[in-house]
Design a protein around this motif. Structure first.
Motif, PDB file in Angstrom:
ATOM      1  N   LYS A  96      -0.248  33.114  37.493  1.00 44.82           N
ATOM      2  CA  LYS A  96      -0.639  33.284  38.870  1.00 44.82           C
ATOM      3  C   LYS A  96      -0.078  34.290  39.486  1.00 44.82           C
ATOM      4  O   LYS A  96       1.350  34.603  39.498  1.00 44.82           O
ATOM      5  CB  LYS A  96      -0.134  31.845  39.876  1.00 44.82           C
ATOM      6  CG  LYS A  96      -0.419  31.718  41.041  1.00 44.82           C
ATOM      7  CD  LYS A  96       0.144  30.475  41.752  1.00 44.82           C
ATOM      8  CE  LYS A  96      -0.501  30.505  43.281  1.00 44.82           C
ATOM      9  NZ  LYS A  96       0.094  29.253  43.802  1.00 44.82           N
ATOM     10  N   GLN A  97      -0.954  35.131  40.302  1.00 42.67           N
ATOM     11  CA  GLN A  97      -0.282  36.524  40.754  1.00 42.67           C
ATOM     12  C   GLN A  97      -0.649  36.387  42.302  1.00 42.67           C
ATOM     13  O   GLN A  97      -1.695  36.045  42.636  1.00 42.67           O
ATOM     14  CB  GLN A  97      -0.993  37.713  39.992  1.00 42.67           C
ATOM     15  CG  GLN A  97      -0.703  37.734  38.620  1.00 42.67           C
ATOM     16  CD  GLN A  97      -1.541  38.692  37.888  1.00 42.67           C
ATOM     17  OE1 GLN A  97      -2.392  39.457  38.433  1.00 42.67           O
ATOM     18  NE2 GLN A  97      -1.163  39.041  36.519  1.00 42.67           N
ATOM     19  N   PRO A  98       0.350  37.028  43.187  1.00 39.46           N
ATOM     20  CA  PRO A  98      -0.092  37.118  44.497  1.00 39.46           C
ATOM     21  C   PRO A  98      -1.229  37.925  44.557  1.00 39.46           C
ATOM     22  O   PRO A  98      -1.463  39.035  43.944  1.00 39.46           O
ATOM     23  CB  PRO A  98       1.252  37.747  45.014  1.00 39.46           C
ATOM     24  CG  PRO A  98       2.247  38.187  43.888  1.00 39.46           C
ATOM     25  CD  PRO A  98       1.530  37.483  42.638  1.00 39.46           C
ATOM     26  N   THR A  99      -2.049  37.648  45.623  1.00 42.87           N
ATOM     27  CA  THR A  99      -3.182  38.323  45.868  1.00 42.87           C
ATOM     28  C   THR A  99      -2.997  39.365  47.171  1.00 42.87           C
ATOM     29  O   THR A  99      -3.837  40.265  47.144  1.00 42.87           O
ATOM     30  CB  THR A  99      -4.161  37.407  46.438  1.00 42.87           C
ATOM     31  OG1 THR A  99      -3.859  36.584  47.412  1.00 42.87           O
ATOM     32  CG2 THR A  99      -4.621  36.479  45.122  1.00 42.87           C
ATOM     33  N   ASP A 100      -2.024  39.294  47.978  1.00 42.73           N
ATOM     34  CA  ASP A 100      -2.017  40.373  48.805  1.00 42.73           C
ATOM     35  C   ASP A 100      -0.481  41.142  49.028  1.00 42.73           C
ATOM     36  O   ASP A 100       0.239  40.598  48.259  1.00 42.73           O
ATOM     37  CB  ASP A 100      -2.319  39.959  50.414  1.00 42.73           C
ATOM     38  CG  ASP A 100      -1.262  38.756  50.780  1.00 42.73           C
ATOM     39  OD1 ASP A 100      -0.275  38.324  49.934  1.00 42.73           O
ATOM     40  OD2 ASP A 100      -1.357  38.486  51.856  1.00 42.73           O
ATOM     41  N   ALA A 102       1.823  41.806  50.793  1.00 37.27           N
ATOM     42  CA  ALA A 102       2.863  40.933  51.800  1.00 37.27           C
ATOM     43  C   ALA A 102       3.467  40.110  50.761  1.00 37.27           C
ATOM     44  O   ALA A 102       4.744  40.215  50.519  1.00 37.27           O
ATOM     45  CB  ALA A 102       2.410  40.296  52.909  1.00 37.27           C
ATOM     46  N   GLN A 103       2.657  39.223  49.894  1.00 37.29           N
ATOM     47  CA  GLN A 103       3.076  38.179  49.172  1.00 37.29           C
ATOM     48  C   GLN A 103       3.738  38.879  47.838  1.00 37.29           C
ATOM     49  O   GLN A 103       4.989  38.419  47.406  1.00 37.29           O
ATOM     50  CB  GLN A 103       1.897  37.563  48.578  1.00 37.29           C
ATOM     51  CG  GLN A 103       2.395  36.251  47.699  1.00 37.29           C
ATOM     52  CD  GLN A 103       3.309  35.113  48.642  1.00 37.29           C
ATOM     53  OE1 GLN A 103       3.257  34.987  49.579  1.00 37.29           O
ATOM     54  NE2 GLN A 103       4.465  34.824  47.754  1.00 37.29           N
ATOM     55  N   LYS A 104       3.192  40.090  47.309  1.00 34.72           N
ATOM     56  CA  LYS A 104       3.800  40.927  46.279  1.00 34.72           C
ATOM     57  C   LYS A 104       5.166  41.525  46.749  1.00 34.72           C
ATOM     58  O   LYS A 104       6.039  41.169  45.794  1.00 34.72           O
ATOM     59  CB  LYS A 104       2.875  41.733  45.605  1.00 34.72           C
ATOM     60  CG  LYS A 104       2.013  41.599  45.165  1.00 34.72           C
ATOM     61  CD  LYS A 104       0.928  42.839  44.585  1.00 34.72           C
ATOM     62  CE  LYS A 104      -0.623  42.358  44.113  1.00 34.72           C
ATOM     63  NZ  LYS A 104      -1.420  43.277  43.679  1.00 34.72           N
ATOM     64  N   MET A 106       7.373  40.305  49.081  1.00 37.75           N
ATOM     65  CA  MET A 106       7.959  39.069  49.096  1.00 37.75           C
ATOM     66  C   MET A 106       8.515  38.665  47.924  1.00 37.75           C
ATOM     67  O   MET A 106       9.691  38.472  47.650  1.00 37.75           O
ATOM     68  CB  MET A 106       7.533  37.992  49.688  1.00 37.75           C
ATOM     69  CG  MET A 106       8.206  36.816  49.966  1.00 37.75           C
ATOM     70  SD  MET A 106       9.743  37.323  50.987  1.00 37.75           S
ATOM     71  CE  MET A 106       9.266  36.316  52.566  1.00 37.75           C
ATOM     72  N   ASP A 107       7.694  38.464  46.845  1.00 36.44           N
ATOM     73  CA  ASP A 107       8.184  37.996  45.553  1.00 36.44           C
ATOM     74  C   ASP A 107       8.933  38.945  44.825  1.00 36.44           C
ATOM     75  O   ASP A 107      10.023  38.712  44.308  1.00 36.44           O
ATOM     76  CB  ASP A 107       6.582  37.916  44.692  1.00 36.44           C
ATOM     77  CG  ASP A 107       6.004  36.391  44.941  1.00 36.44           C
ATOM     78  OD1 ASP A 107       6.601  35.694  45.684  1.00 36.44           O
ATOM     79  OD2 ASP A 107       4.798  36.260  44.605  1.00 36.44           O
TER      80      ASP A 107
END
Length: 136
Positions: A96-100, A102-104, A106-107
């Motif tokens: 599962k990989q972040p798609t946007d 901002a999420q990347k 944050m991770d």
């Protein structure tokens, strides 16, 4: 005495997908079109593209003549075994990989929290020392 019809699975038919060995399925019938590939007016690539599925829609969309339909029957080698499952789909498992963005971000920040905490901690200590040394 009725003729026995050979049954093929879609998996079997899909394995014959080269210019040297090409089968197609149209309306539940299996055709070995290998010897016809060079003569086909639409080229051999149209056959290669439809291996592994029932190509009835593509066949009908091309508007084949009555003589083409009669010729097609000479290549029939059997029928599709409708009791067998279609080609099994591969289960695709991906991390599962972040798609946007901002999420990347944050991770990434959560993974490397020690760096920003250390920078803030050092800044506080330096600020405190600066005030104690130079304000007296």
């Amino acid at each position: 005495m009725p003729t026995l019809t050979k049954l093929y699975t879609m998996q079997e038919a899909s394995e014959h997908n080269t210019k040297d060995d090409c089968w197609v399925v149209i309306d539940g019938k299996v055709y070995d079109v290998t010897t016809y590939l060079d003569e086909h007016p639409g080229g051999d690539d149209v056959f290669i593209e439809v291996t592994g599925k029932d190509a009835a829609d593509e066949f009908e969309d091309a508007g084949h003549s009555k003589s083409a339909r009669e010729l097609m029957e000479t290549f029939c080698i059997g029928e599709l075994d409708l009791s067998s499952p279609a080609i099994p789909e591969l289960e695709i498992v991906k991390k599962k990989q972040p798609t946007d963005l901002a999420q990347k971000l944050m991770d990434t920040t959560m993974q490397y929290w020690a760096v920003p905490v250390s920078v803030v901690g050092i800044s506080v200590v330096v600020g405190f020392l600066y005030l104690r040394l130079f304000m007296h």
